[in-house]
Design an enzyme around this catalytic site. Structure first.
Site, mmCIF file in Angstrom:
data_model
loop_
_atom_site.group_PDB
_atom_site.id
_atom_site.type_symbol
_atom_site.label_atom_id
_atom_site.label_comp_id
_atom_site.label_asym_id
_atom_site.label_seq_id
_atom_site.Cartn_x
_atom_site.Cartn_y
_atom_site.Cartn_z
ATOM 1 N N ASP A 4 -7.280 0.056 -14.223
ATOM 2 C CA ASP A 4 -7.621 1.372 -14.746
ATOM 3 C C ASP A 4 -7.732 2.308 -13.558
ATOM 4 O O ASP A 4 -8.621 2.163 -12.719
ATOM 5 C CB ASP A 4 -8.935 1.327 -15.514
ATOM 6 C CG ASP A 4 -9.252 2.640 -16.221
ATOM 7 O OD1 ASP A 4 -8.879 3.706 -15.683
ATOM 8 O OD2 ASP A 4 -9.871 2.608 -17.289
ATOM 9 N N ASP A 28 -11.860 8.386 -15.280
ATOM 10 C CA ASP A 28 -12.277 9.343 -16.306
ATOM 11 C C ASP A 28 -13.470 8.874 -17.128
ATOM 12 O O ASP A 28 -13.813 9.481 -18.143
ATOM 13 C CB ASP A 28 -11.115 9.673 -17.237
ATOM 14 C CG ASP A 28 -10.592 8.454 -17.988
ATOM 15 O OD1 ASP A 28 -11.112 7.337 -17.775
ATOM 16 O OD2 ASP A 28 -9.650 8.608 -18.795
ATOM 17 N N ARG A 49 -10.492 -6.672 1.496
ATOM 18 C CA ARG A 49 -10.857 -8.092 1.427
ATOM 19 C C ARG A 49 -11.715 -8.408 0.204
ATOM 20 O O ARG A 49 -12.856 -8.817 0.310
ATOM 21 C CB ARG A 49 -11.574 -8.538 2.713
ATOM 22 C CG ARG A 49 -10.726 -8.406 3.945
ATOM 23 C CD ARG A 49 -11.422 -8.983 5.174
ATOM 24 N NE ARG A 49 -10.608 -8.785 6.368
ATOM 25 C CZ ARG A 49 -10.953 -9.176 7.588
ATOM 26 N NH1 ARG A 49 -12.113 -9.806 7.774
ATOM 27 N NH2 ARG A 49 -10.169 -8.957 8.621
#
Length: 363
Positions: A273, A277, A203
Site C-alpha cells: 500500500d 491516505d 534491513r
C-alpha cells in the site's frame, strides 16, 4: 539400509525445519530446533539490579538454565549482557507490566540453543557503545525470539551474522536509531514470521541466507526486504507480507531492494500500500527485481506456515505481536502503523518519540 535411510530423513528434516518443536509448543521455523534450557535448573530473577545475586546478568551467566522473573520493570544495563548457551528466558513469567532491558546490548554471540520469549530489548543512545546492537546473535546457532520487542538498536536492531537455524517470530522490531537498520542476517537458514517492522531506513531484513519471510508487516520503510546485491547464492520464500509506505518512504518500490540474479525467490501473496491516505488498500506486489523466480517454495514447510493472507496478517500482527502486556513503546509503534501513511518518523534518538522515561517508556 533402513538405518541409513532414517539418518538421511532426520538430516533432511533438520535442514527443512520440520523437526519436532523442541523450543516450546507452537514454535515454528528453523529456530524451533532449539532446546533452550529444557531439563535445566530453574533460576528466578528477583531484582532489577544490573548485576549481583538475583540479577538477570547473574541468572544468564551459566548454561542449562530456565530463567523466570519475580519482578517487573526495566533492567538498566551498565554494560552488555552475554548470554550462556542452553538457556530459556521466560519473560512471560514476570508480573505485569512485564520485563525488559534498556541502555545496553543483549548478546548471544557464539552461543547455541537459546529461547527468548516475551522480553523487551531497548538499547537506545544511553548505550555509549555505538557499535553494538539491541540483540546480537552473531556466530550462534539454534536461536528463537518469540513475542519479543526490540527497539532503538544502534548498529542493528538484530544482528545475526554467521547465525545458523534462527527464528524471529511474532515480534516488534521498531525505531532503530544510529544506522537505522532492522536486522542483518548472514548464514541461516532463517525464519522471520509474523513480525511488525516499524520506521527503519533499511534491513527489514538484510538477508544473505536461505530465508522464510512470512506474514510480516513493514511500515514506513525506506528499504524493506533487502539482499544488498550479495555475491552469494540464496533462496527466499516471501509469502503473504504487507508493505505499507509512510512519510519517510522515499521510493515505494523498495519493498524488495537490491535483489539480483543470484537470488532465487518464491514470492506469492504479498501486498504493498503506497498511497499514504489512511486506508489500507494495497495491490499485489510479487515482482522481485532481477532475481530468479521460483515456481514453488524452496523450503517445503513455507506454504504451510503462510496460513494468513497479507490482510489477515495485518490484523493479527497488529493485535498480538511483541511482548505482552503491551507497553508504551509498542503501543506507540502500533498506533503509528494504524495511521496508514499519515505519521511515522525514522528517529535518531529515542527521546524524539516524546514518550516517557526519555523515550524508553515506563515499565
Amino acid at each position: 539400509m533402513l538405518r541409513n535411510l532414517k539418518f538421511v530423513t532426520a538430516i533432511l528434516a533438520i535442514i527443512s525445519g520440520t523437526v519436532a518443536q523442541n523450543a516450546f509448543e507452537g514454535a515454528i521455523g528453523f529456530g524451533a530446533v532449539s532446546t533452550g534450557g529444557n531439563g535445566g535448573t530453574v533460576v528466578t530473577v528477583t531484582n532489577l539490579e544490573d548485576s549481583g545475586a538475583g540479577s538477570f546478568r547473574d541468572a544468564v551467566s551459566q548454561s542449562n538454565r530456565i530463567i523466570n522473573f519475580a519482578v517487573a520493570g526495566y533492567i538498566v544495563l551498565k554494560s552488555p549482557v552475554s548470554l550462556s548457551s542452553h538457556i530459556t528466558i521466560n519473560g512471560q513469567s514476570a508480573p505485569s507490566p512485564g520485563i525488559g532491558v534498556m541502555a545496553g546490548e543483549i548478546s548471544a554471540s557464539g552461543k547455541n540453543n537459546i529461547v527468548i520469549r516475551n522480553f523487551r530489548m531497548r538499547q537506545g543512545n544511553l548505550d555509549k557503545q555505538t557499535g553494538k546492537s539491541a540483540f546480537n546473535m552473531g556466530e550462534s546457532s539454534n536461536i528463537i525470539l518469540d513475542h519479543c520487542s526490540v527497539a532503538y538498536g544502534q548498529w542493528d536492531s538484530i544482528d545475526a551474522v554467521k547465525a545458523v537455524n534462527i527464528t524471529v517470530s511474532n515480534s516488534i522490531i521498531a525505531f532503530p536509531i544510529g544506522q537505522q537498520f532492522g536486522a542483518h542476517i548472514e548464514g541461516g537458514p532463517a525464519t522471520l514470521y509474523g513480525n511488525l517492522w516499524v520506521s527503519a531506513h533499511n534491513r527489514q531484513p538484510l538477508t544473505k541466507s536461505n530465508t522464510q519471510y512470512i506474514n510480516n508487516i513493514v511500515y514506513n520503510y525506506q528499504a524493506a526486504y533487502t539482499t544488498a546485491e550479495t555475491s552469494g547464492y540464496f533462496s527466499h520464500d516471501i509469502l503473504n507480507n504487507y508493505f505499507i509506505t509512510g512519510p519517510s518512504t522515499t521510493n515505494p518500490s523498495n519493498y524488495y531492494y537490491q535483489m539480483n540474479e543470484k537470488q532465487s525467490v518464491y514470492a506469492h501473496g504479498n501486498y504493498a500500500d503506497t498511497k499514504n491516505d489512511g486506508v489500507l488498500a494495497g495491490a499485489l506486489e510479487n515482482k522481485v527485481g532481477s532475481a530468479v523466480v521460483l515456481d514453488a517454495a524452496w523450503d517445503p514447510t513455507s506454504v504451510g506456515l503462510a496460513k494468513l493472507t497479507a490482510l489477515e496478517a495485518y490484523t493479527a500482527v497488529l493485535a498480538s505481536a511483541g511482548a505482552s502486556p503491551r507497553d508504551e513503546v509498542d503501543a506507540f509503534a502500533v498506533s503509528t502503523v494504524k495511521t496508514l501513511g499519515k505519521s511515522g518518523v525514522i528517529y535518531t534518538n529515542q527521546a524524539s518519540t516524546g514518550l516517557s522515561n526519555g523515550g524508553y517508556g515506563t515499565l
